[in-house]
Write a protein that holds these residues in place. Structure first.
Motif, PDB file in Angstrom:
ATOM      1  N   LEU A   1       0.835  -1.199   0.000  1.00 16.22           N
ATOM      2  CA  LEU A   1       0.000   0.000   0.000  1.00 16.22           C
ATOM      3  C   LEU A   1       0.872   1.252   0.000  1.00 16.22           C
ATOM      4  CD1 LEU A   1      -2.645  -1.091   2.678  1.00 16.22           C
ATOM      5  CD2 LEU A   1      -2.807  -1.282   0.196  1.00 16.22           C
ATOM      6  N   HIS A   2       0.388   2.287  -0.677  1.00 14.22           N
ATOM      7  CA  HIS A   2       1.123   3.548  -0.713  1.00 14.22           C
ATOM      8  C   HIS A   2       0.620   4.522   0.354  1.00 14.22           C
ATOM      9  CE1 HIS A   2       3.318   2.483  -4.296  1.00 14.22           C
ATOM     10  NE2 HIS A   2       2.193   2.139  -4.896  1.00 14.22           N
ATOM     11  N   CYS A   3      -0.621   4.359   0.772  1.00 15.99           N
ATOM     12  CA  CYS A   3      -1.150   5.227   1.814  1.00 15.99           C
ATOM     13  C   CYS A   3      -2.246   4.502   2.574  1.00 15.99           C
ATOM     14  CB  CYS A   3      -1.675   6.539   1.228  1.00 15.99           C
ATOM     15  SG  CYS A   3      -3.233   6.380   0.356  1.00 15.99           S
ATOM     16  N   LEU A   4      -2.457   4.959   3.806  1.00 17.48           N
ATOM     17  CA  LEU A   4      -3.468   4.372   4.682  1.00 17.48           C
ATOM     18  C   LEU A   4      -4.392   5.470   5.180  1.00 17.48           C
ATOM     19  CD1 LEU A   4      -1.519   1.860   6.960  1.00 17.48           C
ATOM     20  CD2 LEU A   4      -3.435   1.311   5.468  1.00 17.48           C
ATOM     21  N   PRO A   5      -5.685   5.390   4.890  1.00 19.68           N
ATOM     22  CA  PRO A   5      -6.624   6.341   5.494  1.00 19.68           C
ATOM     23  C   PRO A   5      -6.704   6.124   7.004  1.00 19.68           C
ATOM     24  CG  PRO A   5      -7.583   5.271   3.566  1.00 19.68           C
ATOM     25  CD  PRO A   5      -6.334   4.519   3.906  1.00 19.68           C
ATOM     26  N   VAL A   6      -6.833   7.212   7.745  1.00 14.92           N
ATOM     27  CA  VAL A   6      -6.928   7.166   9.206  1.00 14.92           C
ATOM     28  C   VAL A   6      -8.327   7.630   9.595  1.00 14.92           C
ATOM     29  CG1 VAL A   6      -5.950   7.961  11.387  1.00 14.92           C
ATOM     30  CG2 VAL A   6      -4.464   7.658   9.384  1.00 14.92           C
ATOM     31  N   LEU A   7      -9.035   6.786  10.345  1.00  9.38           N
ATOM     32  CA  LEU A   7     -10.397   7.102  10.761  1.00  9.38           C
ATOM     33  C   LEU A   7     -10.459   7.337  12.262  1.00  9.38           C
ATOM     34  CD1 LEU A   7     -12.557   4.541   8.717  1.00  9.38           C
ATOM     35  CD2 LEU A   7     -11.667   6.763   8.015  1.00  9.38           C
TER      36      LEU A   7
ATOM     37  N   THR B   1       1.131   8.171   4.539  1.00 11.19           N
ATOM     38  CA  THR B   1       1.830   7.648   3.375  1.00 11.19           C
ATOM     39  C   THR B   1       3.124   6.968   3.814  1.00 11.19           C
ATOM     40  OG1 THR B   1       3.078   9.689   3.008  1.00 11.19           O
ATOM     41  CG2 THR B   1       0.880   9.523   1.995  1.00 11.19           C
ATOM     42  N   GLN B   2       3.761   6.301   2.860  1.00  9.12           N
ATOM     43  CA  GLN B   2       5.057   5.695   3.158  1.00  9.12           C
ATOM     44  C   GLN B   2       6.071   6.765   3.563  1.00  9.12           C
ATOM     45  OE1 GLN B   2       5.646   3.713  -0.607  1.00  9.12           O
ATOM     46  NE2 GLN B   2       4.845   1.775   0.160  1.00  9.12           N
ATOM     47  N   THR B   3       5.972   7.938   2.969  1.00 10.08           N
ATOM     48  CA  THR B   3       6.880   9.032   3.323  1.00 10.08           C
ATOM     49  C   THR B   3       6.667   9.476   4.774  1.00 10.08           C
ATOM     50  OG1 THR B   3       6.828   9.796   1.028  1.00 10.08           O
ATOM     51  CG2 THR B   3       7.663  11.336   2.678  1.00 10.08           C
TER      52      THR B   3
END
Length: 379
Positions: A346-352, A362-364
């Motif tokens: 995955l390149h990014c993860l939404p945060v809820l 993001t990975q960055t």
């Protein structure tokens, strides 16, 4: 009495560790063992009469303890039970064909059964007890020689079927399935999380050096080691949470956003993924740059050709977005994010937070958090 503390210490070293199970699990396993043994024994008595089944009550009871109380162990898997029962029945029948039933025949059947269980990967201690019992279960007059082994195997089969039902109904997965690592990049490289630290080959070498049988599946052993590494890393990283490293100024789209507009947003903001929100600002999907440039298309060759020519840019994001979306909670520890952003590709993860999108990691972002943690340890 200076020797007393030393004596106590030596005595305590022989005591086993407390099991890492809860009283609720003790009750679950006890109920399953009693119920499984009772139903299997009753079924065998109804099918074959009351004379033969009591000969195998001991092996059945021992098998019941394993498949209900230690269901994750290698000795308790269905093939271990059924394979060992088949080996014991075959070996005991052949031994008793040449030798009269007794201690000598029972000991020989026990040893030969164990010798056969190793290469067949069905080591199961009650199987040895079954071979011992079969050596004394002489057939009744007029009874076929295969009747006793049939009763014994039927009891083992009944235990396995009941364990499959009871364990899974009580949320104890059975049997243990081998976990196969998902290769998201379709290459022969190990997963990023397995390229440093303990690797699968290290576990194989450690088990080979041990040279003895370990009653735990290799997958469970690897899972324990990985979990130990994760807890150790979590302790060393302190209390870094997702809310501390996430990006809060979000660029989002809606299901009705055209693909061409979503492409412009990704290019303008140098993003690789775009969260999709509905009218209530709830996360309903996500699209990546790859999804937009080469969306999953259904239909014939003409439809795929038109999509390849770029005409799919007139489509809406609802047609190409991925849903449901893998996400994390705002209070998730940073260690929990590492495998998601590395091994899962995955390149990014939404945060809820309370069901509402509050940020994206993001990975960055994760690399920056790990860098800060490394610098804090060096300082």
């Amino acid at each position: 009495m200076p020797a007393l503390p030393g004596w106590r210490q030596r005595a305590a070293s022989y005591l086993p560790d407390m099991p890492h199970t809860r009283p609720r699990e003790w009750l679950r396993a006890s109920c399953g063992t009693s119920l499984g043994f009772l139903l299997s024994a009753i079924a065998c008595e109804l099918l074959f009469g009351p004379a033969i089944p009591p000969h195998f009550a001991g092996p059945w009871a021992a098998s019941a303890i394993l498949v209900f109380a230690v269901s994750s162990g290698a000795l308790a898997q269905p093939w271990s039970v059924l394979g060992s029962y088949l080996c014991a029945s075959l070996v005991a029948t052949l031994v008793c064909w040449w030798l009269p039933g007794g201690i000598l025949a029972a000991a020989l059947a026990l040893g030969l059964s164990l010798l056969l269980m190793y290469p067949l990967r069905c080591l199961h201690p009650p199987g040895g007890a079954l071979a011992f019992s079969l050596a004394f279960a002489a057939p009744l007059p007029g009874e076929p020689v295969w009747m006793a082994p049939l009763v014994a195997i039927s009891g083992g089969l009944g235990l396995v079927l009941l364990a499959l039902l009871f364990n899974n109904l009580t949320r104890m997965p059975y049997p243990r399935r081998r976990s196969l690592a998902t290769d998201h990049h379709q290459t022969r490289d190990p997963l990023p999380g397995e390229r440093v630290g303990i690797q699968s080959t290290d576990l194989d070498q450690a088990l080979d050096e041990l040279g003895a049988f370990v009653d735990i599946t290799r997958d469970d052993l690897e899972r324990i080691v990985r979990s130990t590494e994760r807890h150790a890393l979590r302790r060393s990283m302190g209390d870094t949470r997702a809310r501390q490293v996430m990006s809060r100024d979000l660029v989002c789209a809606t299901p009705d956003t055209p693909v061409r507009h979503a492409l412009r947003l990704l290019v303008r903001h140098h993003l690789k993924a775009l969260p999709i929100l509905d009218e209530d600002r709830r996360l309903v999907g996500i699209v990546s740059l790859i999804d937009l440039l080469a969306p999953r298309r259904k239909g014939g060759w003409l439809k795929r050709l038109l999509g390849g020519l770029g005409l799919h840019r007139e489509r809406m994001l609802a047609e190409v977005m991925s849903s449901p979306v893998l996400h994390v909670d705002a209070d998730s520890h940073a260690v929990e994010l590492i495998p998601l952003l590395s091994d899962h590709g995955l390149h990014c993860l939404p945060v809820l937070e309370r069901g509402e999108l509050v940020g994206v990691i993001t990975q960055t972002d994760l690399i920056a958090a790990l860098r800060r943690d490394l610098l804090s340890h060096l300082g």
